[in-house]
Enzyme design. Structure first.
Site, mmCIF file in Angstrom:
data_model
loop_
_atom_site.group_PDB
_atom_site.id
_atom_site.type_symbol
_atom_site.label_atom_id
_atom_site.label_comp_id
_atom_site.label_asym_id
_atom_site.label_seq_id
_atom_site.Cartn_x
_atom_site.Cartn_y
_atom_site.Cartn_z
ATOM 1 N N ASP A 274 1.459 23.821 -7.097
ATOM 2 C CA ASP A 274 0.978 22.951 -8.164
ATOM 3 C C ASP A 274 1.704 23.403 -9.430
ATOM 4 O O ASP A 274 1.400 24.436 -10.026
ATOM 5 C CB ASP A 274 -0.545 23.089 -8.318
ATOM 6 N N TYR B 192 -6.955 25.337 -10.606
ATOM 7 C CA TYR B 192 -7.644 24.166 -11.129
ATOM 8 C C TYR B 192 -8.983 24.023 -10.410
ATOM 9 O O TYR B 192 -9.030 23.876 -9.194
ATOM 10 C CB TYR B 192 -6.758 22.930 -10.964
ATOM 11 N N LYS C 101 -0.831 14.673 -16.555
ATOM 12 C CA LYS C 101 -0.622 15.651 -17.635
ATOM 13 C C LYS C 101 0.768 15.472 -18.249
ATOM 14 O O LYS C 101 1.058 14.448 -18.805
ATOM 15 C CB LYS C 101 -0.855 17.057 -17.091
ATOM 16 N N ARG D 205 0.834 -1.205 0.000
ATOM 17 C CA ARG D 205 0.000 0.000 0.000
ATOM 18 C C ARG D 205 0.868 1.254 0.000
ATOM 19 O O ARG D 205 0.489 2.278 -0.544
ATOM 20 C CB ARG D 205 -0.982 -0.005 1.170
HETATM 21 C C1 LIG Z 1 -3.258 22.100 -12.669
HETATM 22 C C2 LIG Z 1 -3.949 20.842 -12.260
HETATM 23 N N1 LIG Z 1 -3.818 20.413 -11.002
HETATM 24 C C3 LIG Z 1 -4.421 19.275 -10.596
HETATM 25 C C4 LIG Z 1 -5.212 18.523 -11.437
HETATM 26 C C5 LIG Z 1 -5.865 17.268 -10.943
HETATM 27 O O1 LIG Z 1 -5.231 16.127 -11.489
HETATM 28 P P1 LIG Z 1 -5.978 14.732 -11.679
HETATM 29 O O2 LIG Z 1 -6.979 14.909 -12.766
HETATM 30 O O3 LIG Z 1 -4.885 13.762 -11.998
HETATM 31 O O4 LIG Z 1 -6.634 14.413 -10.358
HETATM 32 C C6 LIG Z 1 -5.379 18.941 -12.748
HETATM 33 C C7 LIG Z 1 -6.257 18.159 -13.663
HETATM 34 O O5 LIG Z 1 -6.715 18.671 -14.665
HETATM 35 C C8 LIG Z 1 -4.729 20.131 -13.177
HETATM 36 O O6 LIG Z 1 -4.864 20.582 -14.439
#
Ligand SMILES: Cc1ncc(COP(=O)(O)O)c(C=O)c1O
Length: 404
Positions: A177, A104, A202, A52
């Site tokens: 992020d 996001y 991404k 895990r």
């Molecule tokens: C800038 C950003 N942060 C976080 C996320 C979340 O990622 P996930 O879709 O893998 O949960 C995204 C998804 O589009 C994103 O574009």
């Protein structure tokens, strides 16, 4: 060779040059075991008990990312959201958190809904305005400042070094992020952040076939140890095959991002002059409000993401014309997400719905690695069709019926 003496592109291309000890294989095996043998003397000298949180399937991807981000350690998660929410779950009820108003959308919704209900005091502000951060931060009470730069989908730029300075002076940790910037373009830890997060779904993976998230820390802080415990206890981990695909995807991270950046920059420049485009949002354009900070903190490019605001045509609204443009692309794929080798187009307000700060005439573009001229030609003809006049070139011979 010592990976610390190599350029990051070399580290990524060879995934740290790891070779499987048993077979001398260059491509790593996929470890699927969920459990590991206990030694005769009742110990676990392998250091692994249960998958895990101790699966060898994660080791190489985590080590590569730690090297690329210049961090101390990394953790893989089952999604970007799993990685991001693990950070907030490591805080305590009553803690004050600053986050950007433009970010996001799914994480913003979780923060203002679930996390607030759970007891975090979440304050959204303009993170690109350091004075707002100075005014809002509460020394001793603000525990975390969340940055996303460039931030979805307006590509707002936050000065990581400056905000980290303000946050640290108040005793708050900084998490960035960096999904859109990738380690190729920005090194948040070197700029002062404590933890860097990626939706590895991404650019890190880059092929629109893995959902995963990552966190990388500068040091083994109490916050990091709590996050590690949360992953170990809750198990928000990717499967072994996804971790393997992620390692493979990161091998081509540098050329993919470099090609996407150059193409996005050219596309932004082209459509900035286009009569049907009211505005192009791209950190690489000198006219973009965050350009000076982006030019300082991003190296080698401004990213593969941009947005265009479409002018209304022939009495139609900007929104209707934008939606019609997205409906008429052929090479661009009309889909959500970003950071893959194929270029994507999306009418963002349709996704985010009520309460979104996104203008309704905005199309978000994720530029892939196709030929730049083909991408420009396809978007030109889609804008032209949306205006009601078919382009003289007729259709491109690509794409499929579902995204017409
Ligand atoms: C800038 C950003 N942060 C976080 C996320 C979340 O990622 P996930 O879709 O893998 O949960 C995204 C998804 O589009 C994103 O574009």
């Amino acid at each position: 060779m010592d990976p610390r003496r190599l350029k990051p592109a070399s580290v990524a291309a060879q995934a740290l040059g790891w070779v499987d000890d048993k077979t001398r294989a260059i491509a790593p095996p996929i470890h699927t075991s969920t459990t590991f043998i206990r030694d005769p003397d009742n110990q676990y000298r392998s250091g692994r008990i249960y998958a895990r949180d101790q699966s060898p399937a994660f080791d190489q991807a985590e080590a590569v990312l730690t090297a690329l981000e210049g961090g101390r350690a990394s953790l893989l998660f089952s999604s970007g959201m799993a990685a991001a929410t693990a950070v907030f779950q490591a805080l305590a009820p009553g803690d004050h958190v600053l986050a950007p108003r433009v970010m996001y959308w799914s994480l913003r919704n979780w923060l203002t809904g679930f996390a607030a209900h759970w007891g975090l005091e979440v304050e959204l502000l303009d993170m690109s305005a350091p004075d707002e951060v100075r005014r809002a931060i509460r020394p001793g009470t603000t525990r975390l400042v969340w940055i996303e730069t460039p931030a979805n989908p307006l590509w707002t730029i936050t000065d990581i070094a400056l905000v980290s300075e303000i946050a640290h002076a108040a005793g708050a940790a900084v998490v960035v992020d960096s999904t859109v910037a990738t380690p190729v373009l920005t090194q948040p830890l070197a700029l002062g952040a404590d933890i860097v997060m990626h939706a590895a779904t991404k650019y890190l993976n880059g092929h629109s076939d893995v959902v995963a998230g990552t966190l990388t820390t500068r040091d083994e802080s109490p916050l990091w140890l709590r996050i590690r415990a949360i992953r170990a206890q809750l198990g928000g981990i990717p499967g072994p095959f996804e971790a393997w695909l992620l390692t493979r995807g990161m091998r081509t991270l540098y050329p993919r991002v470099q090609v996407a950046c150059a193409s996005a920059h050219a596309i932004a420049g082209h459509f900035a002059q286009h009569p049907q485009v009211a505005e192009v949002l791209y950190p690489g354009l000198p006219s973009f409000h965050g350009h000076p900070v982006a030019a300082r903190q991003m190296r080698g490019g401004f990213g593969g993401m941009l947005s265009i605001r479409v002018r209304g045509a022939r009495g139609a609204s900007g929104q209707d014309t934008a939606v019609a443009t997205a409906a008429n692309v052929a090479l661009w794929k009309r889909a959500t997400s970003l950071g893959g080798v194929e270029s994507l187009i999306e009418h963002r307000a349709s996704v985010e719905g009520a309460g979104s700060p996104v203008p309704d005439d905005l199309l978000r573009l994720s530029v892939g690695i196709e030929d730049t001229a083909d991408l420009i030609a396809d978007l030109e003809q889609a804008l032209e069709r949306a205006r009601g006049t078919p382009s003289s070139d007729g259709e491109l011979g690509v794409g499929n019926a579902s995204n017409r």
